[in-house]
Design a protein around this motif. Structure first.
Motif, PDB file in Angstrom:
ATOM      1  N   GLU A 128      61.140  70.239  54.913  1.00 44.17           N
ATOM      2  CA  GLU A 128      60.345  71.381  54.759  1.00 44.17           C
ATOM      3  C   GLU A 128      60.164  70.621  52.304  1.00 44.17           C
ATOM      4  O   GLU A 128      59.266  71.754  51.558  1.00 44.17           O
ATOM      5  CB  GLU A 128      60.898  72.896  54.218  1.00 44.17           C
ATOM      6  CG  GLU A 128      61.880  72.652  54.369  1.00 44.17           C
ATOM      7  CD  GLU A 128      63.102  72.547  55.214  1.00 44.17           C
ATOM      8  OE1 GLU A 128      64.103  72.838  55.230  1.00 44.17           O
ATOM      9  OE2 GLU A 128      63.478  71.575  55.989  1.00 44.17           O
ATOM     10  N   ASP A 129      60.222  69.612  52.178  1.00 40.87           N
ATOM     11  CA  ASP A 129      59.929  69.406  50.049  1.00 40.87           C
ATOM     12  C   ASP A 129      59.033  68.323  50.432  1.00 40.87           C
ATOM     13  O   ASP A 129      58.368  68.300  49.856  1.00 40.87           O
ATOM     14  CB  ASP A 129      61.522  68.554  49.964  1.00 40.87           C
ATOM     15  CG  ASP A 129      61.978  69.535  50.303  1.00 40.87           C
ATOM     16  OD1 ASP A 129      62.219  70.416  49.023  1.00 40.87           O
ATOM     17  OD2 ASP A 129      63.518  68.946  50.522  1.00 40.87           O
ATOM     18  N   THR A 130      58.478  68.733  52.140  1.00 43.25           N
ATOM     19  CA  THR A 130      56.942  67.254  51.501  1.00 43.25           C
ATOM     20  C   THR A 130      55.746  68.188  51.138  1.00 43.25           C
ATOM     21  O   THR A 130      55.586  69.232  51.423  1.00 43.25           O
ATOM     22  CB  THR A 130      56.233  66.934  53.306  1.00 43.25           C
ATOM     23  OG1 THR A 130      58.091  65.682  53.698  1.00 43.25           O
ATOM     24  CG2 THR A 130      55.905  66.467  52.836  1.00 43.25           C
ATOM     25  N   ALA A 131      55.393  67.925  50.030  1.00 40.18           N
ATOM     26  CA  ALA A 131      54.666  68.100  49.149  1.00 40.18           C
ATOM     27  C   ALA A 131      53.779  67.157  48.581  1.00 40.18           C
ATOM     28  O   ALA A 131      54.401  65.799  47.701  1.00 40.18           O
ATOM     29  CB  ALA A 131      55.143  69.105  48.741  1.00 40.18           C
TER      30      ALA A 131
ATOM     31  N   ARG B 132      54.754  71.938  43.181  1.00 43.37           N
ATOM     32  CA  ARG B 132      54.359  71.557  44.177  1.00 43.37           C
ATOM     33  C   ARG B 132      53.247  71.971  45.045  1.00 43.37           C
ATOM     34  O   ARG B 132      53.911  73.311  45.907  1.00 43.37           O
ATOM     35  CB  ARG B 132      56.135  70.960  44.929  1.00 43.37           C
ATOM     36  CG  ARG B 132      56.919  72.196  45.827  1.00 43.37           C
ATOM     37  CD  ARG B 132      57.877  71.418  46.934  1.00 43.37           C
ATOM     38  NE  ARG B 132      58.302  72.616  47.539  1.00 43.37           N
ATOM     39  CZ  ARG B 132      59.867  72.705  48.119  1.00 43.37           C
ATOM     40  NH1 ARG B 132      60.307  71.050  47.256  1.00 43.37           N
ATOM     41  NH2 ARG B 132      60.810  73.756  48.750  1.00 43.37           N
ATOM     42  N   GLN B 133      52.726  71.235  45.852  1.00 43.01           N
ATOM     43  CA  GLN B 133      51.866  72.108  46.755  1.00 43.01           C
ATOM     44  C   GLN B 133      51.811  71.246  48.629  1.00 43.01           C
ATOM     45  O   GLN B 133      51.388  69.968  48.404  1.00 43.01           O
ATOM     46  CB  GLN B 133      50.480  71.869  46.056  1.00 43.01           C
ATOM     47  CG  GLN B 133      50.129  72.694  47.064  1.00 43.01           C
ATOM     48  CD  GLN B 133      48.305  72.970  46.065  1.00 43.01           C
ATOM     49  OE1 GLN B 133      47.919  72.639  45.704  1.00 43.01           O
ATOM     50  NE2 GLN B 133      47.588  73.838  46.628  1.00 43.01           N
ATOM     51  N   ALA B 134      52.321  71.721  49.295  1.00 45.15           N
ATOM     52  CA  ALA B 134      51.689  71.375  51.053  1.00 45.15           C
ATOM     53  C   ALA B 134      50.794  71.439  51.632  1.00 45.15           C
ATOM     54  O   ALA B 134      50.424  72.431  50.690  1.00 45.15           O
ATOM     55  CB  ALA B 134      53.408  71.709  51.879  1.00 45.15           C
ATOM     56  N   PRO B 135      50.437  70.514  52.049  1.00 43.85           N
ATOM     57  CA  PRO B 135      48.979  70.984  53.013  1.00 43.85           C
ATOM     58  C   PRO B 135      48.701  72.376  53.623  1.00 43.85           C
ATOM     59  O   PRO B 135      49.793  72.771  53.936  1.00 43.85           O
ATOM     60  CB  PRO B 135      49.283  70.102  53.924  1.00 43.85           C
ATOM     61  CG  PRO B 135      50.149  68.460  53.909  1.00 43.85           C
ATOM     62  CD  PRO B 135      51.104  69.530  52.321  1.00 43.85           C
TER      63      PRO B 135
END
Length: 118
Positions: free
Chosen positions: A89-92, A38-41
């Motif tokens: 914090e799982d947002t990605a 995963r990759q978050a902003p």
């Protein structure tokens, strides 16, 4: 001709669940260990989970351990990530790929966006 198509993302509330899918083609899926990333902003891509060829062994990042489950269906050439108890914090953007450094796996699919927000 390696193709990895992620799906299943969306907008969910904290504590919710999502099930991501990765449809693989163009290679012998059943002989490769597979990973979810995963990759978050503004952040680097990180390894979330890995699964062995037959699905008998799995590994998870500490941040998702106990909440996420990686699985695979070799007959369907499909990788899954069940995500429970989701946190902001799982947002990605979530991506799948083979656990391999072969050049044919150097490119990434479109990913699927997971947004956890109230």
């Amino acid at each position: 001709q390696v193709q990895l198509v992620e799906s299943g993302g969306g907008l969910v509330q904290p504590g919710g669940s999502l099930r991501l899918s990765c449809a693989a083609s163009g290679f012998s899926f059943s002989i490769y260990a597979m990973n979810w990333y995963r990759q978050a902003p503004g952040k680097e891509r990180e390894l979330v989970a890995t699964i062995t060829v037959t699905g008998g062994g799995t590994h998870y990042a500490d941040s998702v351990k106990g909440r996420f489950t990686i699985s695979r269906d070799n007959a369907k050439n499909t990788l899954y990530l069940q995500m429970n108890s989701l946190k902001p914090e799982d947002t990605a953007v979530y991506y799948c790929n083979a656990n391999s450094h072969e050049l044919r796996f150097r490119n990434w699919g479109q990913g699927t966006q997971v947004t956890v927000s109230s």
